[in-house]
Design an enzyme around this catalytic site. Structure first.
Site, short mmCIF file in Angstrom:
data_model
loop_
_atom_site.label_atom_id
_atom_site.label_comp_id
_atom_site.label_asym_id
_atom_site.label_seq_id
_atom_site.Cartn_x
_atom_site.Cartn_y
_atom_site.Cartn_z
N ASN A 170 0.85 -1.19 0.00
CA ASN A 170 0.00 0.00 0.00
C ASN A 170 0.88 1.24 0.00
OD1 ASN A 170 0.55 0.85 2.84
ND2 ASN A 170 -0.39 -1.14 3.27
N ASP A 214 -4.42 -5.90 5.33
CA ASP A 214 -5.46 -6.74 5.93
C ASP A 214 -5.46 -8.15 5.34
OD1 ASP A 214 -6.58 -4.90 7.78
OD2 ASP A 214 -7.46 -3.81 6.11
N LYS A 273 8.83 -17.53 -9.84
CA LYS A 273 8.09 -16.42 -10.43
C LYS A 273 6.91 -16.96 -11.26
CE LYS A 273 8.44 -12.60 -13.58
NZ LYS A 273 9.10 -12.11 -14.77
N PHE A 309 -4.28 3.83 14.86
CA PHE A 309 -4.45 4.86 13.83
C PHE A 309 -5.57 4.41 12.90
CE2 PHE A 309 -0.85 7.76 14.42
CZ PHE A 309 -0.23 7.09 15.45
N LYS A 326 -13.90 1.92 15.75
CA LYS A 326 -12.68 1.12 15.63
C LYS A 326 -11.91 1.10 16.96
CE LYS A 326 -11.12 1.15 11.39
NZ LYS A 326 -10.48 1.69 10.17
N LYS A 368 -11.24 -2.43 18.80
CA LYS A 368 -9.88 -2.97 18.94
C LYS A 368 -9.30 -2.65 20.32
CE LYS A 368 -8.67 -3.15 14.04
NZ LYS A 368 -7.59 -3.06 13.07
N1 CTP Z 1 -4.05 -2.87 12.28
C1 CTP Z 1 -3.44 -3.99 12.83
N2 CTP Z 1 -3.43 -5.16 12.12
C2 CTP Z 1 -4.05 -5.27 10.94
C3 CTP Z 1 -4.69 -4.13 10.38
C4 CTP Z 1 -4.68 -2.96 11.09
O1 CTP Z 1 -2.91 -3.89 13.91
N3 CTP Z 1 -4.03 -6.41 10.28
C5 CTP Z 1 -4.04 -1.62 13.05
C6 CTP Z 1 -3.43 -0.46 12.31
O2 CTP Z 1 -2.05 -0.36 12.54
C7 CTP Z 1 -4.18 0.72 12.91
C8 CTP Z 1 -5.53 0.14 13.27
O3 CTP Z 1 -5.36 -1.26 13.31
O4 CTP Z 1 -3.57 1.20 14.10
C9 CTP Z 1 -6.62 0.49 12.34
O5 CTP Z 1 -6.29 0.07 11.06
P1 CTP Z 1 -7.33 0.01 9.85
O6 CTP Z 1 -6.64 -0.63 8.71
O7 CTP Z 1 -7.90 1.37 9.65
O8 CTP Z 1 -8.41 -0.91 10.52
P2 CTP Z 1 -9.30 -1.97 9.88
O9 CTP Z 1 -10.07 -2.54 11.01
O10 CTP Z 1 -8.49 -2.86 9.04
O11 CTP Z 1 -10.26 -1.03 9.04
P3 CTP Z 1 -10.87 -1.08 7.57
O12 CTP Z 1 -12.01 -2.00 7.73
O13 CTP Z 1 -11.20 0.35 7.39
O14 CTP Z 1 -9.80 -1.57 6.64
#
Ligand code: CTP
Length: 416
Positions: free
Chosen positions: A220, A291, A301, A339, A353, A357
């Site tokens: 990303n 994610d 490859k 974040f 969120k 979390k």
């Molecule tokens: N985070 C994490 N592990 C993951 C994804 C995210 O610890 N696999 C943490 C990020 O570092 C951030 C927080 O979770 O501090 C929120 O991340 P975000 O990607 O916005 O959360 P998601 O729940 O994945 O939200 P979305 O559904 O918007 O993708």
């Protein structure tokens, strides 16, 4: 800090001519620039060119012989806030990785304790060589940042990997570095009178790379700048900082307890688990953790012929570090800052969120809003806690923002 002082070091490749444009761009962007050149690079571009561009004497040898003005051989290392090596040849990188100081550039590099950005440029086979890659890894581990090389036309007549990044891209990387320096160097923003002093802070930063096969990955656009700026600000505030960083081209701030480079979300999850077991007072999850990851990692490859006219990549969820890994390894008094990147309904979604979390605080931002976003120097966030919104920031450089976030957190914690 006034204008940031950049020592531009030019080593001997054809891309040296592009360093002239870089010097000009850096000056236009408000940096103070001085130049050092290896003997080989003076065969491509004359020191006079850089002297005319910067208005300063150019360091070309250890003995002050070929220079327009005698310079102490490490004077420029003492003067500079940051160093850029562009182009960085395989030879200069090898010397830097091994602490060799046998010409003006390698000597200055060894004598310079501050952040270094290298823009490698070389023949594609030299770049791919195990020796160069090992040197690169050593340099990265020590906190040297790199930008490029990119693909393109090489002077050896091939189109391949090894071409120095464009001066505009090197400038952008330099500006990110400077934003971190400005946040950490001035002392003006030192947050909250001793609150962070001695605190053990774990910070994750940057993107993660999820491998598809040995040459491809899913990633990303996170630059890592926010996490690195927080790390710099936390060090400045007296904290003991362990930075776990996904792949970025940023410099490591000075004074970290530990810098741990990781690639994938799974690597990051493992690093966080171990660090929490060792003990931490705060965790800042600033990383943009992927994610999902490709369900299967191909050993070789993947060829176009095998993929056919369309390619659907099957992905499976990665561990959610905050939701799954942190609770397993958290000590009772660990404070958690997450974040959230939201383009719609930022406040509601970030609040949800935070609860979901189990974070103590969440720093929410909208990368599409004016004054915020990927790859830009300025940034704007909203800090939220149990009781709702704590603070809306202005749009300011990430370095300053990081100090401000720490100050807001310290103030809030003191009230609790
Ligand atoms: N985070 C994490 N592990 C993951 C994804 C995210 O610890 N696999 C943490 C990020 O570092 C951030 C927080 O979770 O501090 C929120 O991340 P975000 O990607 O916005 O959360 P998601 O729940 O994945 O939200 P979305 O559904 O918007 O993708």
């Amino acid at each position: 800090m006034g204008s940031v002082r950049v020592l531009l070091m030019v080593s001997g490749g054809i891309a040296a001519y592009k360093a002239c444009f870089l010097a000009r761009l850096l000056m236009q962007a408000g940096f103070s620039v001085r130049v050092a050149m290896t003997e080989a690079s003076t065969r491509f571009v004359t020191p006079l060119t850089f002297q005319a561009l910067t208005g300063q004497p150019v360091a070309t040898d250890l003995w002050g012989e070929g220079q327009s003005q005698a310079l102490d051989h490490i004077e420029y290392a003492r003067w500079a806030d940051m160093a850029i090596v562009a182009p960085a040849t395989a030879n200069t990188m090898a010397k830097a990785a091994n602490g060799i100081a046998d010409d003006i550039v390698s000597t200055l590099l060894l004598a310079f304790p501050g952040p270094v950005l290298m823009a490698p440029a070389m023949n594609d086979n030299m770049w791919a060589h195990a020796a160069t890659q090992a040197n690169l890894e050593t340099l990265h581990t020590r906190g040297v940042a790199t930008v490029g090389p990119g693909e393109g036309w090489l002077a050896c007549g091939t189109v391949s990997h090894g071409r120095m990044s464009e001066p505009e891209d090197i400038l952008a990387a330099a500006q990110e570095m400077a934003a971190v320096l400005e946040g950490s160097g001035s002392g003006e923003n030192t947050p909250a009178d001793g609150f962070w002093s001695g605190k053990r802070i774990l910070i994750t930063a940057g993107p993660t790379h999820e491998p598809i096969d040995p040459v491809r990955y899913v990633a990303n656009r996170s630059s890592g700048a926010m996490g690195f700026a927080l790390a710099a600000a936390a060090v400045q505030a007296g904290a003991k900082v362990h930075l776990v960083a996904g792949p970025t081209s940023l410099l490591a701030p000075r004074g970290l307890e530990r810098l741990e480079a990781v690639q994938s979300a799974e690597d990051m999850a493992g690093a966080v688990a171990v660090a929490l077991e060792a003990g931490a007072d705060w965790i800042f999850m600033a990383a943009a953790v992927a994610d999902y990851k490709p369900s299967q990692l191909a050993a070789g490859k993947i060829k176009k012929e095998a993929l056919g006219p369309q390619w659907s990549l099957e992905m499976t969820p990665n561990p959610d570090i905050l939701a799954q890994v942190v609770p397993k390894h958290r000590s009772q008094d660990l404070k958690i800052v997450g974040f959230a990147l939201e383009t719609d309904d930022m406040m509601q979604r970030a609040a949800a969120k935070r609860r979901a979390k189990n974070m103590d605080y969440i720093v929410a931002n909208n990368p599409t809003a004016e004054g915020a976003g990927f790859g830009v120097v300025n940034h704007q966030v909203t800090l939220m806690g149990e009781a709702g919104v704590i603070w809306h920031s202005e749009s300011v450089p990430k370095g300053q923002l990081a100090s401000d976030i720490l100050k807001q957190l310290a103030d809030t914690e003191k009230e609790i």
